[in-house]
Design a protein around this motif. Structure first.
Motif, short mmCIF file in Angstrom:
data_model
loop_
_atom_site.label_atom_id
_atom_site.label_comp_id
_atom_site.label_asym_id
_atom_site.label_seq_id
_atom_site.Cartn_x
_atom_site.Cartn_y
_atom_site.Cartn_z
N LEU A 174 -9.39 -2.12 42.44
CA LEU A 174 -10.52 -3.04 42.30
C LEU A 174 -11.13 -3.41 43.65
CD1 LEU A 174 -9.27 -5.38 39.45
CD2 LEU A 174 -10.94 -3.52 39.32
N ARG A 175 -10.37 -3.29 44.71
CA ARG A 175 -10.94 -3.50 46.05
C ARG A 175 -11.85 -2.34 46.44
NH1 ARG A 175 -5.55 -5.62 46.81
NH2 ARG A 175 -5.72 -7.85 47.26
N PHE A 187 -11.87 -12.62 42.86
CA PHE A 187 -11.74 -11.76 41.68
C PHE A 187 -12.98 -12.00 40.83
CE2 PHE A 187 -10.32 -10.87 37.34
CZ PHE A 187 -9.71 -9.64 37.50
N LEU A 188 -13.81 -10.99 40.71
CA LEU A 188 -15.08 -11.13 40.00
C LEU A 188 -15.03 -10.39 38.66
CD1 LEU A 188 -17.42 -10.45 43.03
CD2 LEU A 188 -16.68 -12.65 42.15
N GLN A 233 -0.22 -4.01 42.09
CA GLN A 233 -0.74 -3.68 43.42
C GLN A 233 -1.73 -2.53 43.33
OE1 GLN A 233 3.10 -3.05 45.22
NE2 GLN A 233 2.93 -4.93 46.44
N ARG A 234 -1.43 -1.52 42.51
CA ARG A 234 -2.34 -0.38 42.36
C ARG A 234 -3.64 -0.82 41.70
NH1 ARG A 234 2.50 2.08 40.56
NH2 ARG A 234 1.64 2.34 38.47
N ILE A 235 -3.56 -1.74 40.72
CA ILE A 235 -4.77 -2.26 40.08
C ILE A 235 -5.61 -3.03 41.09
CG2 ILE A 235 -5.59 -3.98 38.40
CD1 ILE A 235 -3.29 -3.01 36.55
N VAL A 245 -16.22 -5.69 33.33
CA VAL A 245 -16.04 -4.92 34.56
C VAL A 245 -15.45 -5.87 35.60
CG1 VAL A 245 -17.18 -3.56 36.34
CG2 VAL A 245 -17.97 -3.43 33.99
N PHE A 246 -14.39 -5.42 36.27
CA PHE A 246 -13.66 -6.24 37.23
C PHE A 246 -13.85 -5.70 38.64
CE2 PHE A 246 -11.55 -6.07 33.14
CZ PHE A 246 -11.51 -7.42 32.80
N LYS A 247 -13.80 -6.62 39.63
CA LYS A 247 -13.98 -6.23 41.03
C LYS A 247 -13.31 -7.28 41.91
CE LYS A 247 -16.11 -4.31 44.66
NZ LYS A 247 -15.32 -3.36 45.37
N ILE A 248 -12.73 -6.84 43.02
CA ILE A 248 -12.22 -7.76 44.03
C ILE A 248 -13.06 -7.55 45.28
CG2 ILE A 248 -10.28 -8.36 45.53
CD1 ILE A 248 -8.40 -7.45 43.30
#
Length: 99
Positions: free
Chosen positions: A18-19, A58-59, A12-14, A95-98
């Motif tokens: 990412l949000r 999820f990108l 949840q913290r991850i 690199v990750f992103k929501i």
């Protein structure tokens, strides 16, 4: 760790991190307080659970070889040990992103 963080799981913290902002696994490891290898396991789960939830995506900006520029790695939610094209071990993290 704040009271809010103690009530949430690492996943949840991850996802929350990412949000807010794009991040690499190393950055997430430092901010969430779990090992980099654990972050990759959590990211695989987050990618499956976030997909389609509330229109979120999820990108992933895939890892890139610093030597030859190769980016077509088989699994972008994993840290490759070396480039399959030139065998270089100098790999830029994904690199990750929501969104």
């Amino acid at each position: 760790m704040t009271a809010r963080e103690s009530d949430t799981t690492a996943r949840q913290r991850i996802a929350d991190a990412l949000r807010d902002d794009p991040a690499t696994a190393s950055e997430l490891s430092a901010s969430v307080g779990v090992s980099v290898s654990s972050v990759y396991g959590h990211l695989q789960h987050v990618a499956r659970t976030v997909h389609g939830e509330d229109g979120e995506q999820f990108l992933v900006a895939p890892p890139e070889c610093n030597h030859c520029g190769f980016t077509a790695f088989d699994d972008p939610v994993n840290y490759p040990s070396r480039c399959p094209e030139c065998r270089s071990e100098s790999i830029e993290e994904a690199v990750f992103k929501i969104e």
